[in-house]
Enzyme design. Sequence first.
Site, mmCIF file in Angstrom:
data_model
loop_
_atom_site.group_PDB
_atom_site.id
_atom_site.type_symbol
_atom_site.label_atom_id
_atom_site.label_comp_id
_atom_site.label_asym_id
_atom_site.label_seq_id
_atom_site.Cartn_x
_atom_site.Cartn_y
_atom_site.Cartn_z
ATOM 1 C CG ASP A 1 11.198 15.646 48.016
ATOM 2 O OD1 ASP A 1 10.860 15.623 46.406
ATOM 3 O OD2 ASP A 1 10.362 14.411 48.706
ATOM 4 C CG HIS B 1 13.412 14.582 51.620
ATOM 5 N ND1 HIS B 1 12.737 14.141 51.085
ATOM 6 C CD2 HIS B 1 14.663 14.333 51.145
ATOM 7 C CE1 HIS B 1 13.339 12.848 50.914
ATOM 8 N NE2 HIS B 1 14.591 13.383 50.968
ATOM 9 C CG HIS C 1 6.242 14.700 54.159
ATOM 10 N ND1 HIS C 1 6.523 13.661 53.945
ATOM 11 C CD2 HIS C 1 6.125 15.598 53.079
ATOM 12 C CE1 HIS C 1 6.607 12.798 52.656
ATOM 13 N NE2 HIS C 1 6.114 14.222 52.429
ATOM 14 C CG ASP D 1 8.941 16.048 52.556
ATOM 15 O OD1 ASP D 1 8.510 17.263 52.584
ATOM 16 O OD2 ASP D 1 9.734 15.887 51.395
ATOM 17 C CD1 TRP E 1 6.862 8.294 52.112
ATOM 18 C CD2 TRP E 1 7.416 8.732 50.596
ATOM 19 N NE1 TRP E 1 5.963 9.125 51.822
ATOM 20 C CE2 TRP E 1 6.171 8.891 50.179
ATOM 21 C CE3 TRP E 1 7.563 8.330 48.326
ATOM 22 C CZ2 TRP E 1 4.379 8.854 49.755
ATOM 23 C CZ3 TRP E 1 6.919 8.512 48.149
ATOM 24 C CH2 TRP E 1 5.250 9.342 48.203
ATOM 25 C CD GLU F 1 9.942 11.774 53.056
ATOM 26 O OE1 GLU F 1 9.591 11.007 52.290
ATOM 27 O OE2 GLU F 1 10.176 13.286 52.915
ATOM 28 C CG ASP G 1 3.820 16.593 50.476
ATOM 29 O OD1 ASP G 1 4.569 17.919 50.451
ATOM 30 O OD2 ASP G 1 3.638 15.394 50.240
ATOM 31 C CE LYS H 1 2.830 12.486 51.349
ATOM 32 N NZ LYS H 1 3.072 13.007 49.641
ATOM 33 C CG ASP I 1 6.778 17.917 46.885
ATOM 34 O OD1 ASP I 1 7.751 17.917 47.938
ATOM 35 O OD2 ASP I 1 5.948 16.678 46.796
#
Length: 419
Positions: A327, A287, A263, A260, A183, A224, A295, A226, A297
Amino acid sequence: MYNLKKGYETAKEYYAQYGIDVDKVLEICDKTPISMHCWQGDDVAGFEKNDGELTGGIQTTGNYPGAARNAEELRADIEKAMSYIPGELRVNIHANYLEADTFVDRNAIEPKHFANWANWAKEKGIGLDFNPTYFSHPKSENGTLSNADDKIREFWIEHGIACRRIGEYFYKTTGKPCVINHWTPDGDKEFPVDTLAPRLRLKDSYDRIFKATEDVEGVIDGIESKVFGIGMESYTVGSHEFCMGYVMKANKDHIIMTLDTGHYHPTEVVSAKLGAIFAFSKEVLLHVSRPVRWDSDHVVAFDDETKAIMEELVRLGKLQDTHIATDFFDASINRIAAWVIGLRNTRKALLYALLQPVEMMKKLEADGDVSARLAYTQEFKAAPFSIVWDYYCDRTNKSVGLDWLPEVKAYEKDTLLKR
Ligand code: RNT
Ligand code: ZN
């Protein structure tokens, strides 16, 4: 504690009505590996001998005490969290978690800098996954693999090459394939005039990394994408279209897509993408995260989307072809609790998905019984799966219900707060 065995027997009877063999389900649930990311333990800081800040458009918020300050502490914290997480686990580390006495720049990292991690994983009998770190570095400010400055781009290509070699070393040490996630945060605050050139450079960089490491064995590479990073809101070089295009065109078994959950645009969901990607790709890297408005997380929740992803993998029969990794990074709560909650939720969602009569539902659909199809997909949302979960946690010695919580609090008092 209630009578777990009795509860389990009742739940087994319940699921048997629909032809579900709970013992078999537990076996699948237990053997499906989930790759636990190391970076929840120290807010993605890593252990390079520099005091750089976290860059690349990602952010941890909060300053809960007790973050790991070195690799030994991090491994101890990971072990502590793992003792409460049922099922097969792998550990996922980033290149900036190297261990060296002096500063080693990203293009100069070698397997020896990760020997402690590899030996630890081998001893524990677990697989080790890896990530190049294309952020939090003075040379990453204006892009990495897409940088217009050839010298800087070369530096990052060297980093990518070094990482694939380290991945092979992990494979050879642990005996388990290493999944590398590639990424890059490369992007722009404003919309660039030339949106193509950086992408051609990123494409060329990936090509060169893979070409230079063609001999590498036992490594699977996720690419990956995003939507945007903080400070790079208008343009992302490695967008979804770019990464999907790269993977499909590469047409190599080891080069796969990383999806992800944070993303994509807010109403897009990963669960809805899997069925299309598997039409063209054999494997996928996930992810699992939790985006809240962006995003962000957050710690993985036992929410609709996590359940929908697992349902999709089970229904598609793609559990074995999916590399499930977590993640997230939350610095506002006890970091061990964050891991335990997020990883348990991920596996709990998997169990929830496995405890459904998929074959029966597929038959109803094939027969055109759309009313029954809807009835079936709704019925199991409130089925007694949590009793099966409790029994499973007990059987695997991984703490039933919230039993882990006082123990994590004690660890905070005795260990984390003394850091
Ligand atoms: C960032 C990506 C990436 C990172 C980790 C630390 O948006 O999701 O996977 O979270 O590499
Ligand atoms: Zn990610």
